[in-house]
Design an enzyme around this catalytic site. Structure first.
Site, PDB file in Angstrom:
ATOM      1  N   ALA A  65      23.456 -10.532   1.538  1.00 42.80           N
ATOM      2  CA  ALA A  65      23.177 -10.125   0.334  1.00 42.80           C
ATOM      3  C   ALA A  65      21.865 -10.757  -0.394  1.00 42.80           C
ATOM      4  CB  ALA A  65      24.254 -10.437  -0.664  1.00 42.80           C
ATOM      5  N   GLY A 109      27.100 -10.472   3.793  1.00 41.72           N
ATOM      6  CA  GLY A 109      27.137  -9.136   3.780  1.00 41.72           C
ATOM      7  C   GLY A 109      26.679  -8.245   5.157  1.00 41.72           C
ATOM      8  N   GLU A 112      29.418  -8.367   7.354  1.00 39.66           N
ATOM      9  CA  GLU A 112      30.746  -7.729   6.765  1.00 39.66           C
ATOM     10  C   GLU A 112      30.212  -6.042   6.899  1.00 39.66           C
ATOM     11  OE1 GLU A 112      32.236 -10.295   3.298  1.00 39.66           O
ATOM     12  OE2 GLU A 112      30.291 -10.021   3.008  1.00 39.66           O
ATOM     13  N   GLU A 132      28.556 -17.854   3.113  1.00 43.86           N
ATOM     14  CA  GLU A 132      28.597 -18.087   1.613  1.00 43.86           C
ATOM     15  C   GLU A 132      29.020 -19.223   1.033  1.00 43.86           C
ATOM     16  OE1 GLU A 132      29.380 -13.598   3.124  1.00 43.86           O
ATOM     17  OE2 GLU A 132      29.889 -15.628   3.498  1.00 43.86           O
TER      18      GLU A 132
END
Length: 258
Positions: A65, A109, A112, A132
């Site tokens: 992200a 992300g 993901e 993260e």
């Protein structure tokens, strides 16, 4: 419409969405994910498209992200706006087959959204991870759930608690990706498989996708019952008749997607 942060093409039943923020290693910002969601909405409504490829660059599928964009958020900001559900969730909700073609980094992300796709074909330089924890947060787009289902509790705990990366060989061995190919063969391989899927009956591929996904939401017996009902319903379609007739007649089927 025009797109600034993705490249979007359609050809012969297959669409390709390429994440395109090279200076940021395709870091996932709201504007990029909004464009992905808009492209998928267009493709959902386009009856000529039967399969979609989601990919990035040779160096990075998506390196996570956009931390600069997220850093100033408060709890209420991220809770009320919920950009993950609004934009990234469009991949999960997409009903047609979607393949992730991953090369380079697929972190946070990026890992993901790759896992939201129906399956992943990885280049031999791919690296997957959920780092993260090093930022004092945890995966927030399903990473703790999908990664655990894909590779098991021990390996998912290892990756989520240490932030370590998994290379392509380990990812295939662990069941995260379906296959690994040389980097210079990745796009051709994925396009070949996407065209193969696109040549099938669209309603049948959509129902097959729905049934496989149901395995994660139901008990075994409920899943088998769901599978059987959809299998039986396929005998109402013209494509089932054509597929079996073509097999008996030793010819290629001509599906009408009906």
């Amino acid at each position: 419409m025009t797109y600034d942060m993705i490249e979007f093409t359609k050809d012969d039943g297959v669409a390709k969405i390429r994440l395109n923020r090279p200076k940021a290693l395709n870091a996932l910002c709201n504007d990029m994910m909004r464009e992905v969601a808009q492209a998928l909405a267009e493709l959902e409504a386009d009856s000529s498209i039967h399969c979609v490829i989601l990919t990035g660059s040779d160096k990075a599928f998506a390196a996570g992200a956009d931390i600069k964009e997220m850093q100033e958020n408060t709890y209420l900001d991220i809770y009320q706006d919920d950009p993950f559900e609004k934009y990234a969730g469009s991949i999960e909700r997409f009903r047609k087959p979607i393949i992730a073609a991953v090369s380079g980094y697929a972190l946070g992300g990026g890992c993901e959204i790759a896992m939201m796709c129906d399956f992943i074909i990885a280049a031999d330089n791919a690296k997957f991870g959920q780092p993260e924890i090093t930022l004092a947060v945890m995966p927030g787009i399903g990473g703790t759930q999908r990664l655990t289902r894909a590779v098991g509790k021990s390996k998912a705990m290892d990756m989520c608690l240490t932030g370590r990366m998994m290379d392509a060989e380990e990812a295939e061995r662990s069941g995260l990706v379906s296959r690994v190919v040389p980097l210079d063969e990745l796009q051709d391989t994925v396009e070949k498989e996407a065209r193969k899927i696109a040549s099938m009956s669209l309603p049948i591929t959509m129902m097959t996708k729905e049934t496989v996904n149901a395995a994660f939401e139901t008990t075994l017996q409920q899943g088998i019952k769901f599978e059987r009902r959809l299998f039986q319903s396929m005998f109402t379609t013209e494509d089932q008749t054509e597929g079996m007739t073509a097999f008996i007649e030793k010819r290629k089927p001509h599906f009408k997607n009906k």
